[in-house]
Scaffold this motif. Structure first.
Motif, PDB file in Angstrom:
ATOM      1  N   SER A 174       0.830  -1.199   0.000  1.00  0.00           N
ATOM      2  CA  SER A 174       0.000   0.000   0.000  1.00  0.00           C
ATOM      3  C   SER A 174       0.869   1.255   0.000  1.00  0.00           C
ATOM      4  O   SER A 174       0.615   2.214  -0.737  1.00  0.00           O
ATOM      5  CB  SER A 174      -0.919  -0.010   1.226  1.00  0.00           C
ATOM      6  OG  SER A 174      -1.717   1.143   1.276  1.00  0.00           O
ATOM      7  N   GLN A 175       1.914   1.246   0.813  1.00  0.00           N
ATOM      8  CA  GLN A 175       2.838   2.379   0.858  1.00  0.00           C
ATOM      9  C   GLN A 175       3.550   2.531  -0.487  1.00  0.00           C
ATOM     10  O   GLN A 175       3.754   3.655  -0.967  1.00  0.00           O
ATOM     11  CB  GLN A 175       3.866   2.144   1.969  1.00  0.00           C
ATOM     12  CG  GLN A 175       4.957   3.200   2.048  1.00  0.00           C
ATOM     13  CD  GLN A 175       5.976   2.865   3.120  1.00  0.00           C
ATOM     14  OE1 GLN A 175       5.623   2.437   4.230  1.00  0.00           O
ATOM     15  NE2 GLN A 175       7.251   3.046   2.801  1.00  0.00           N
ATOM     16  N   VAL A 177       2.450   1.689  -3.462  1.00  0.00           N
ATOM     17  CA  VAL A 177       1.514   2.257  -4.438  1.00  0.00           C
ATOM     18  C   VAL A 177       1.479   3.773  -4.312  1.00  0.00           C
ATOM     19  O   VAL A 177       1.518   4.503  -5.305  1.00  0.00           O
ATOM     20  CB  VAL A 177       0.099   1.652  -4.263  1.00  0.00           C
ATOM     21  CG1 VAL A 177      -0.951   2.496  -4.994  1.00  0.00           C
ATOM     22  CG2 VAL A 177       0.065   0.224  -4.774  1.00  0.00           C
ATOM     23  N   ASP A 178       1.449   4.270  -3.081  1.00  0.00           N
ATOM     24  CA  ASP A 178       1.431   5.722  -2.865  1.00  0.00           C
ATOM     25  C   ASP A 178       2.727   6.369  -3.353  1.00  0.00           C
ATOM     26  O   ASP A 178       2.707   7.465  -3.942  1.00  0.00           O
ATOM     27  CB  ASP A 178       1.200   6.034  -1.391  1.00  0.00           C
ATOM     28  CG  ASP A 178      -0.211   5.684  -0.941  1.00  0.00           C
ATOM     29  OD1 ASP A 178      -1.111   5.610  -1.808  1.00  0.00           O
ATOM     30  OD2 ASP A 178      -0.414   5.464   0.272  1.00  0.00           O
ATOM     31  N   ASP A 206      -5.139  -4.222  -0.149  1.00  0.00           N
ATOM     32  CA  ASP A 206      -4.774  -4.241  -1.561  1.00  0.00           C
ATOM     33  C   ASP A 206      -5.876  -3.627  -2.426  1.00  0.00           C
ATOM     34  O   ASP A 206      -5.604  -2.916  -3.396  1.00  0.00           O
ATOM     35  CB  ASP A 206      -4.509  -5.682  -2.017  1.00  0.00           C
ATOM     36  CG  ASP A 206      -3.138  -6.188  -1.581  1.00  0.00           C
ATOM     37  OD1 ASP A 206      -2.332  -5.376  -1.081  1.00  0.00           O
ATOM     38  OD2 ASP A 206      -2.866  -7.388  -1.751  1.00  0.00           O
ATOM     39  N   ALA A 209      -5.675   0.039  -2.259  1.00  0.00           N
ATOM     40  CA  ALA A 209      -4.540   0.544  -3.030  1.00  0.00           C
ATOM     41  C   ALA A 209      -4.878   0.598  -4.516  1.00  0.00           C
ATOM     42  O   ALA A 209      -4.542   1.567  -5.215  1.00  0.00           O
ATOM     43  CB  ALA A 209      -3.315  -0.344  -2.791  1.00  0.00           C
ATOM     44  N   ARG A 212      -7.022   3.568  -5.227  1.00  0.00           N
ATOM     45  CA  ARG A 212      -6.274   4.832  -5.270  1.00  0.00           C
ATOM     46  C   ARG A 212      -5.607   5.018  -6.633  1.00  0.00           C
ATOM     47  O   ARG A 212      -5.509   6.149  -7.130  1.00  0.00           O
ATOM     48  CB  ARG A 212      -5.235   4.885  -4.151  1.00  0.00           C
ATOM     49  CG  ARG A 212      -5.852   4.996  -2.763  1.00  0.00           C
ATOM     50  CD  ARG A 212      -4.868   5.503  -1.734  1.00  0.00           C
ATOM     51  NE  ARG A 212      -3.703   4.643  -1.575  1.00  0.00           N
ATOM     52  CZ  ARG A 212      -3.681   3.536  -0.848  1.00  0.00           C
ATOM     53  NH1 ARG A 212      -4.780   3.120  -0.224  1.00  0.00           N
ATOM     54  NH2 ARG A 212      -2.577   2.825  -0.731  1.00  0.00           N
TER      55      ARG A 212
END
Length: 281
Positions: A174-175, A177-178, A206, A209, A212
């Motif tokens: 998740s981190q 993806v950001d 997931d 993510a 986003r």
């Protein structure tokens, strides 16, 4: 084009006015015909992403003979751009070649981009964190600009996110993806993201993510074409091709080469400019 017309006319100062007007009319008609021809020609190109299973034996048996066959398969293909994962340090020499874009130094990202076209020197960006075995590697994103014939320059990104199904792995993903979205936020023009994302959409972290990425303007080509097949031999749609900008997914399919990798290659045909490009093919 009109600058060229004026330059041509200026180079003939003694040309009679009627002849100049006739030449100007002919050139304008020729330009219009060329523009119409370009509009009627479908602007379609084909991309792929493939995790080549470049781990050393015994983790990935047969690397020394598998990877040269993968490299040959790429050279024999008609793909315009291919993003590759797991081209690890010990396997780079098996994939090196004039059409292969590899990081020149830095941590072992395992990323490469293959294209027969002109491209800028790739830039590699590294994720801040990794979990388990991934913490010993340098996963991230390999970014380059490729000049696609008749379409111009586009940004292509190969990426590989944290592996694993545990809670910590999904938090790290998740981190990542950001971080990836942050790197690409300021990029102008069309972007094609080719990666092994390791996302499990039944996992709420997931799934969030992936949402986003959609909210950031990226289209999941397999989902958009209703062709969401597993891309790993043991199951799971781990590999994805995402697009942003004036790019539209026409078709998506997988290519299974089980003797060469534990991942299937994911292939997408993309239209540029408008969705109608796909139907005009």
């Amino acid at each position: 084009m009109f600058r060229l017309v004026h330059r041509l006319l200026d180079s003939q100062p003694g040309l009679p006015r009627r002849s100049r007007l006739g030449l100007l009319s002919l050139l304008i008609a020729t330009c219009a015909a060329l523009a119409a021809d370009m509009e009627s020609t479908p602007r379609i190109f084909e991309v792929a992403t493939w995790n080549i299973w470049g781990l050393p034996p015994p983790l990935a048996p047969g690397r020394s003979w598998r990877l040269p066959k993968i490299h040959q398969a790429l050279r024999d293909s008609t793909y315009d751009v291919v993003g590759l994962q797991e081209v690890w340090k010990g396997s780079k020499h098996l994939m090196a070649g004039p059409r292969m874009l590899l990081p020149r130094n830095g941590a072992d990202s395992g990323l490469a981009i293959y294209t027969p076209y002109d491209a800028t020197a790739p830039v590699v960006r590294y994720f801040a964190d990794g979990s388990g075995a991934d913490s010993f590697k340098g996963k991230g994103a390999l970014i380059t600009e490729v000049v696609v014939p008749e379409m111009g320059e586009m940004t292509f990104v190969a990426s590989h996110l944290q592996a694993g199904r545990g809670k910590k792995a999904s938090r790290v993903r998740s981190q990542q993806v950001d971080e990836l979205l942050g790197w690409l936020e300021a990029v102008d023009g069309p972007v094609v993201l080719l990666g092994d994302f390791n996302l499990e959409l039944r996992n709420p972290v997931d799934h969030a993510a992936a949402e986003r990425m959609r909210e950031a303007g990226f289209t999941d080509t397999a989902a958009a074409t209703h062709h969401q097949e597993d891309t790993h031999r043991d199951g799971g749609r781990l590999d994805r091709i995402l697009v942003r900008g004036e790019l539209y997914p026409c078709t998506v399919h997988i290519v299974k080469r089980p003797a060469l990798s534990d991942h299937h290659a994911l292939v997408a045909k993309l239209g540029w400019g408008s969705p109608e490009q796909c139907s005009a093919e």
